[in-house]
Enzyme design. Structure first.
Site, mmCIF file in Angstrom:
data_model
loop_
_atom_site.group_PDB
_atom_site.id
_atom_site.type_symbol
_atom_site.label_atom_id
_atom_site.label_comp_id
_atom_site.label_asym_id
_atom_site.label_seq_id
_atom_site.Cartn_x
_atom_site.Cartn_y
_atom_site.Cartn_z
ATOM 1 N N LEU A 88 1.807 8.330 -0.100
ATOM 2 C CA LEU A 88 1.682 8.514 1.350
ATOM 3 C C LEU A 88 2.933 9.169 1.919
ATOM 4 O O LEU A 88 4.055 8.842 1.522
ATOM 5 C CB LEU A 88 1.451 7.154 2.029
ATOM 6 C CG LEU A 88 0.215 6.376 1.559
ATOM 7 C CD1 LEU A 88 0.023 5.132 2.423
ATOM 8 C CD2 LEU A 88 -1.024 7.253 1.581
ATOM 9 N N GLY A 133 0.674 5.898 -3.559
ATOM 10 C CA GLY A 133 -0.609 6.527 -3.247
ATOM 11 C C GLY A 133 -1.082 7.505 -4.307
ATOM 12 O O GLY A 133 -2.291 7.687 -4.488
ATOM 13 N N ASN A 156 4.437 1.224 -6.655
ATOM 14 C CA ASN A 156 5.798 0.710 -6.427
ATOM 15 C C ASN A 156 6.090 0.434 -4.959
ATOM 16 O O ASN A 156 7.233 0.545 -4.507
ATOM 17 C CB ASN A 156 6.799 1.715 -7.000
ATOM 18 C CG ASN A 156 6.730 3.055 -6.276
ATOM 19 O OD1 ASN A 156 5.678 3.417 -5.755
ATOM 20 N ND2 ASN A 156 7.839 3.768 -6.235
ATOM 21 N N GLU A 157 5.056 0.055 -4.223
ATOM 22 C CA GLU A 157 5.221 -0.162 -2.782
ATOM 23 C C GLU A 157 6.329 -1.155 -2.435
ATOM 24 O O GLU A 157 7.078 -0.945 -1.469
ATOM 25 C CB GLU A 157 3.894 -0.631 -2.160
ATOM 26 C CG GLU A 157 2.936 0.475 -1.774
ATOM 27 C CD GLU A 157 2.206 1.078 -2.964
ATOM 28 O OE1 GLU A 157 2.458 0.672 -4.111
ATOM 29 O OE2 GLU A 157 1.362 1.965 -2.743
#
Lengths: 283, 283, 283
Positions: A88, A133, A156-157
């Site tokens: 994103l 994303g 890996n947010e």
């Protein structure tokens, strides 16, 4: 919330995305159909296919085209030599226009519903890094060929202070085991290609992009002798739980995201983050 | 819906089933209890144990006998030298009498509820091919020993233009990973014995039928020191979700099947399919 | 319900627990925080850390302390040289005071809710046998290092005539595959360290307790660069289903346990069991 060291650690994925804000020219998705009727969708938002509203919108439209024209299947890949998709676009979340950021999120939901729940076979030719994303898009396909080498893939947010939505997690649990998913999600694990193959996050290694695309097409051709309707209904039935969840909870999921991006602490973190990127860029 | 090439590809499993329609003699299930109190149920509907109403009914009754006589456990196997079970009998679905085909389906549901949810330990000695319904029966047991060799096993419904019901899928997901199940179900994958062992679709290889039955009995004897009540409740608790789903949705599941078999396109496909079998038989 | 041979088979885990009823001195949990801010909780109810009301209560309070003092994470281990924890104390269930046994069970539920759903990272340094409740505690953590050797781990409730509650099963299915969990739960399987590693019941082998604790701390330090809030919410989201289930069904789960312990047959079995232990002790 975002200590600087972790910002630096993730710069390699996101710096180009930041730089590219004004660089968009030409179609963001190239759709090419080969003689066998297999469509290749190439994301081409230089330099790293950061998923902003326009790219997601173009991707959704391309998936609609494929659906209308009854392609035998879709291969999703990237025009970048090193990045499948950086995930994103952070700039969609920084000082957002609420109307636009809401459309951004609902468009992401729509793209996922179309891709994860598609009638036609889907495969990702992952020819570079696929964090966050980017990993989600590839996991939403039914098959993944990834170019061997120094590339990484993973959700890996948490390294960015972000909690992956439930449907991101469900998509990962559709691909790898619950245990591996929990470990990967909490530790922001980026898998190298060998690790990804071992846990089943990808299905096969490829020597280069062309080999990855070929392997994806070979997967899609497996369905030559299968009734397309039975295939589609079978896929949608086994993927029904995550699909139904998002369809039922779209409003709540959007609201959670809007609350998140409007949190002053999140905006402060993004500010610090972007300043760090600028300093890094200036060097 | 069924291109001819796929019909030909699946002929090896179904030709004999078609031929056998008028060949049924003697009991369809042999029930033998050994000195240790372990029952062996042998399906014997030559040539390939196609699951028609009568065989399913006999299987259900045999499971009831086992339950009443408190056998220590059940080994399910086949009298055929090459086929465990060819799956559901296509002839039950072709130009069906609606009353009979409804009973056929509800009997299949009952057999599954009894086998998948049984109090007593269950094991399958898979001494030949186990496509579709044959695979389902074996996966409904708690343990699978399969004779090494050229035999295959899998839920290949999509190759026949059929969508496996949700409880077939749930049974597969109780045995192998979600990812492997999705791949197998959509591609109509038939696993050879090595592949089946690798993904956990079977538990152990056997050299022949006798060895397979012995390994199943060895599994059942593992419960000698376990409280039977605690064992049964534990099994039913961990299998509760798929069991509860079918119990709650039997009517809907039956209606879906009845709609499917009454679809003119499905009947056309079956017609073509059976003609192809006849031509093959005539050669 | 409990044949004597199975009682004898399980004596090695439970004999010391029985003996220890009047031996409790000093704090039942030692809480030590190292220079990196990582807390080590050492269960020290000799000889085998049988989980009685007092030990569970002390463990719950220690987890609260960790939460309040914002430790970077928790390592759970044992002061015994050979046993991590022998599981629930049988003596809590034998001729129980109903008020106390109810508190015993709800305290166990609370400890699990705190540990399985904790904000902070958790890891188990398994330095000895971990049957039943001992296995549950370790699986409730996010990481498991186990000392190589003759030690075993598993949910062996059925060997004692007990049905593991649904949330025990859910905790196991959060760690290993459904198939492995079903097999292990029904057969009362105790895994040796190699087997446990292979199926993923533990994450890494350790040479001794000190090595196990170090490996747990290394795991916890993986989160140095991760936003603690994003990490906690991610963990709780992926673990939401089992947590929500118990929160919604605590009363029913407690009632089931109370019905179980008040069953005259269960009390008879416990009586026989404890007599067998006494005879064994007397030798």
């Amino acid at each position: 919330m975002f200590p600087l060291r972790q910002v630096i650690a993730t710069v390699r994925y996101t710096t180009p995305a930041f730089r590219s804000m004004s660089a968009s020219t030409g179609p963001l998705i190239d759709l090419a159909v080969d003689n066998d009727g297999i469509a290749t969708l190439t994301m081409q938002r230089p330099p790293v296919n950061s998923l902003n509203l326009e790219l997601l919108d173009a991707l959704g439209k391309a998936l609609d085209d494929v659906s209308k024209n009854k392609s035998r299947g879709v291969v999703l890949t990237s025009s970048s030599p090193t990045v499948f998709s950086a995930g994103l676009d952070i700039m969609e979340m920084y000082k957002p226009d609420i109307k636009r950021v809401e459309t951004f999120w609902t468009t992401l939901q729509e793209v996922w519903l179309k891709l994860f729940g598609s009638n036609y076979p889907t495969a990702a030719a992952i020819n570079g890094h696929a964090p966050a994303g980017g990993c989600l898009l590839s996991m939403s396909c039914e098959y993944r060929a990834m170019v061997t080498g120094k590339y990484n893939i993973g959700l890996n947010e948490t390294a960015l202070g972000i909690v992956a939505p439930k449907w991101f997690m469900d998509t990962m649990c559709n691909t790898i085991s619950k245990r591996e998913a929990e470990y990967a999600l909490t530790t922001a694990r980026m898998f190298n290609t060998d690790e990804a193959l071992k846990v089943g996050l990808i299905d096969v290694l490829a020597t280069d992009k062309s080999d990855a695309v070929d392997k994806c097409k070979k997967f899609i051709k497996k369905f030559d002798k299968i009734s397309p309707i039975a295939r589609a209904l079978t896929k949608q039935k086994i993927r029904a739980e995550p699909l139904t969840w998002l369809i039922k909870n779209r409003k709540q999921d959007t609201d959670e995201f809007l609350t998140f991006v409007q949190n002053p602490k999140v905006q402060q973190s993004l500010e610090l983050y972007i300043q760090a990127l600028k300093q890094k860029s200036a060097k």
